[in-house]
Scaffold this active site. Structure first.
Site, PDB file in Angstrom:
ATOM      1  CE  LYS A 150      -1.965  -1.170   3.919  1.00 52.50           C
ATOM      2  NZ  LYS A 150      -1.241  -2.443   4.227  1.00 52.50           N
ATOM      3  NE  ARG A 171      -4.368  -1.491   9.891  1.00 52.98           N
ATOM      4  CZ  ARG A 171      -3.290  -1.015   9.257  1.00 52.98           C
ATOM      5  NH1 ARG A 171      -3.272   0.204   8.782  1.00 52.98           N
ATOM      6  NH2 ARG A 171      -2.238  -1.771   9.090  1.00 52.98           N
ATOM      7  NE  ARG A 183       8.656  -2.954   6.226  1.00 51.05           N
ATOM      8  CZ  ARG A 183       7.370  -2.618   6.235  1.00 51.05           C
ATOM      9  NH1 ARG A 183       6.885  -1.859   5.267  1.00 51.05           N
ATOM     10  NH2 ARG A 183       6.568  -3.036   7.174  1.00 51.05           N
ATOM     11  NE  ARG A 220       6.465  -0.593  10.276  1.00 52.09           N
ATOM     12  CZ  ARG A 220       5.377  -0.559   9.505  1.00 52.09           C
ATOM     13  NH1 ARG A 220       5.413   0.043   8.334  1.00 52.09           N
ATOM     14  NH2 ARG A 220       4.259  -1.118   9.918  1.00 52.09           N
ATOM     15  NE  ARG A 268       2.229  -4.831  11.157  1.00 50.45           N
ATOM     16  CZ  ARG A 268       3.290  -4.556  10.385  1.00 50.45           C
ATOM     17  NH1 ARG A 268       4.503  -4.924  10.768  1.00 50.45           N
ATOM     18  NH2 ARG A 268       3.130  -3.929   9.253  1.00 50.45           N
TER      19      ARG A 268
HETATM   20  P1  AP5 Z   1       4.839  -1.561   1.790  1.00 50.36           P
HETATM   21  O1  AP5 Z   1       4.556  -0.737   0.595  1.00 50.36           O
HETATM   22  O2  AP5 Z   1       5.504  -0.925   2.967  1.00 50.36           O
HETATM   23  O3  AP5 Z   1       3.519  -2.311   2.257  1.00 50.36           O
HETATM   24  P2  AP5 Z   1       2.346  -1.797   3.172  1.00 50.36           P
HETATM   25  O4  AP5 Z   1       1.115  -2.500   2.709  1.00 50.36           O
HETATM   26  O5  AP5 Z   1       2.308  -0.294   3.215  1.00 50.36           O
HETATM   27  O6  AP5 Z   1       2.862  -2.411   4.537  1.00 50.36           O
HETATM   28  P3  AP5 Z   1       3.013  -1.893   6.031  1.00 50.36           P
HETATM   29  O7  AP5 Z   1       3.988  -2.777   6.734  1.00 50.36           O
HETATM   30  O8  AP5 Z   1       3.263  -0.438   6.079  1.00 50.36           O
HETATM   31  O9  AP5 Z   1       1.614  -2.323   6.513  1.00 50.36           O
HETATM   32  P4  AP5 Z   1       0.646  -1.997   7.622  1.00 50.36           P
HETATM   33  O10 AP5 Z   1      -0.598  -1.682   6.894  1.00 50.36           O
HETATM   34  O11 AP5 Z   1       0.538  -3.068   8.629  1.00 50.36           O
HETATM   35  O12 AP5 Z   1       1.357  -0.805   8.419  1.00 50.36           O
HETATM   36  P5  AP5 Z   1       0.861   0.599   8.901  1.00 50.36           P
HETATM   37  O13 AP5 Z   1       2.045   1.453   8.958  1.00 50.36           O
HETATM   38  O14 AP5 Z   1      -0.338   1.059   8.135  1.00 50.36           O
HETATM   39  O15 AP5 Z   1       5.695  -2.834   1.292  1.00 50.36           O
HETATM   40  C1  AP5 Z   1       6.201  -3.772   2.197  1.00 50.36           C
HETATM   41  C2  AP5 Z   1       7.549  -4.297   1.642  1.00 50.36           C
HETATM   42  O16 AP5 Z   1       7.300  -5.011   0.429  1.00 50.36           O
HETATM   43  C3  AP5 Z   1       8.525  -3.165   1.285  1.00 50.36           C
HETATM   44  O17 AP5 Z   1       9.823  -3.581   1.614  1.00 50.36           O
HETATM   45  C4  AP5 Z   1       8.359  -2.994  -0.239  1.00 50.36           C
HETATM   46  O18 AP5 Z   1       9.545  -2.555  -0.851  1.00 50.36           O
HETATM   47  C5  AP5 Z   1       7.990  -4.404  -0.674  1.00 50.36           C
HETATM   48  N1  AP5 Z   1       7.086  -4.434  -1.823  1.00 50.36           N
HETATM   49  C6  AP5 Z   1       6.060  -3.593  -2.097  1.00 50.36           C
HETATM   50  N2  AP5 Z   1       5.418  -3.945  -3.228  1.00 50.36           N
HETATM   51  C7  AP5 Z   1       6.044  -5.056  -3.670  1.00 50.36           C
HETATM   52  C8  AP5 Z   1       5.848  -5.901  -4.820  1.00 50.36           C
HETATM   53  N3  AP5 Z   1       4.872  -5.687  -5.700  1.00 50.36           N
HETATM   54  N4  AP5 Z   1       6.672  -6.962  -4.975  1.00 50.36           N
HETATM   55  C9  AP5 Z   1       7.676  -7.202  -4.081  1.00 50.36           C
HETATM   56  N5  AP5 Z   1       7.934  -6.437  -2.986  1.00 50.36           N
HETATM   57  C10 AP5 Z   1       7.113  -5.378  -2.782  1.00 50.36           C
HETATM   58  O19 AP5 Z   1       0.318   0.283  10.373  1.00 50.36           O
HETATM   59  C11 AP5 Z   1       1.176  -0.041  11.432  1.00 50.36           C
HETATM   60  C12 AP5 Z   1       0.375  -0.171  12.726  1.00 50.36           C
HETATM   61  O20 AP5 Z   1      -0.251   1.091  13.043  1.00 50.36           O
HETATM   62  C13 AP5 Z   1      -0.780  -1.168  12.732  1.00 50.36           C
HETATM   63  O21 AP5 Z   1      -0.352  -2.486  13.008  1.00 50.36           O
HETATM   64  C14 AP5 Z   1      -1.674  -0.598  13.838  1.00 50.36           C
HETATM   65  O22 AP5 Z   1      -1.158  -0.896  15.108  1.00 50.36           O
HETATM   66  C15 AP5 Z   1      -1.539   0.887  13.616  1.00 50.36           C
HETATM   67  N6  AP5 Z   1      -2.550   1.416  12.664  1.00 50.36           N
HETATM   68  C16 AP5 Z   1      -2.297   1.972  11.443  1.00 50.36           C
HETATM   69  N7  AP5 Z   1      -3.439   2.362  10.850  1.00 50.36           N
HETATM   70  C17 AP5 Z   1      -4.441   2.035  11.725  1.00 50.36           C
HETATM   71  C18 AP5 Z   1      -5.857   2.157  11.655  1.00 50.36           C
HETATM   72  N8  AP5 Z   1      -6.484   2.685  10.579  1.00 50.36           N
HETATM   73  N9  AP5 Z   1      -6.589   1.703  12.710  1.00 50.36           N
HETATM   74  C19 AP5 Z   1      -5.975   1.175  13.809  1.00 50.36           C
HETATM   75  N10 AP5 Z   1      -4.640   1.023  13.917  1.00 50.36           N
HETATM   76  C20 AP5 Z   1      -3.870   1.450  12.876  1.00 50.36           C
END
Ligand code: AP5
Length: 192
Positions: free
Chosen positions: A13, A87, A126, A138, A149
């Site tokens: 994402k 979410r 990563r 992270r 998660r």
């Molecule tokens: P990346 O692009 O970083 O993937 P992502 O889907 O953004 O993954 P995140 O780890 O950021 O996911 P998340 O949704 O759990 O984290 P968030 O910060 O929102 O890609 C991942 C890796 O894959 C990278 O190394 C990239 O280079 C690689 N990659 C990408 N595309 C690829 C492809 N096509 N092929 C191969 N490799 C690829 O949330 C963190 C925490 O915050 C949550 O756990 C929760 O505690 C809290 N939180 C956040 N939002 C909320 C909410 N709305 N409600 C409640 N809690 C929340």
């Protein structure tokens, strides 16, 4: 145009959101990034948020809806990429109301579909790359926390697929494809 990028942790994402920001000048609203900023601020709210994130759980709806509401208020012109929000079903309902109050709507919901095994491999890679580069790893990319998660995702976020399918807004993209191919598939959705 306002869009949601849906998908499990590590689905890509953030990667696609950044490409859309550069290519189309859209505004990325990542609740994960906002919460990481809050935790480094050292406030009481930041400390509570840090404990929840480090346990691989979701932060309360009230906190994240408040963060998103502030950003929607600050940018009445819209053009949002919602990355990691909503979410939960409560967050999805709140987003509809927040956008409607500004005369805005959701134009597309794009789900990036990726196998669990590939998600784990991406997160391990990563973390290893960050460590090798001397960058911070992270805390929630720890394998045990990551498993939590994923559980939270299937329990609380996966139901949003049905929610948006019923509203005829959902497009599912194969997120297993290379980044460029995923970007092309996203562009095809946005270009209609
Ligand atoms: P990346 O692009 O970083 O993937 P992502 O889907 O953004 O993954 P995140 O780890 O950021 O996911 P998340 O949704 O759990 O984290 P968030 O910060 O929102 O890609 C991942 C890796 O894959 C990278 O190394 C990239 O280079 C690689 N990659 C990408 N595309 C690829 C492809 N096509 N092929 C191969 N490799 C690829 O949330 C963190 C925490 O915050 C949550 O756990 C929760 O505690 C809290 N939180 C956040 N939002 C909320 C909410 N709305 N409600 C409640 N809690 C929340």
């Amino acid at each position: 145009m306002n869009i949601i990028l849906l998908g499990a942790p590590g689905a890509g994402k953030g990667t696609q959101a950044k490409i859309l920001v550069e290519g189309r000048g859209m505004i990325q609203l990542s609740t994960g990034d906002m919460l990481r900023a809050a935790r480094t601020s050292g406030t009481e709210m930041g400390k509570r948020v840090a404990a929840i994130m480090d346990a691989g759980q979701l932060v309360t709806d009230q906190i994240v809806i408040g963060l998103i509401a502030e950003q929607i208020d600050a940018h009445p012109e819209g053009g949002f990429i919602f990355d990691g929000f909503p979410r939960t079903l409560a967050q999805a309902d709140a987003l509809e109301d927040l956008l409607a109050a500004k005369g805005q709507r959701l134009d597309a919901v794009i789900e990036l579909s990726v196998d669990d095994e590939a998600l784990v491999q991406r997160i391990v890679k990563r973390a290893a790359e960050a460590q090798a580069a001397g960058l911070p790893v992270r805390s929630d990319d720890n394998p045990e926390v990551f498993a939590g998660r994923l559980r939270e995702y299937y329990k609380k976020t996966a139901p949003l697929t049905g929610y948006y399918h019923a509203k005829r807004r959902l497009t599912v993209i194969d997120g297993m494809l290379p980044v460029d191919a995923v970007t092309a598939a996203v562009a095809a959705v946005l270009n209609g």
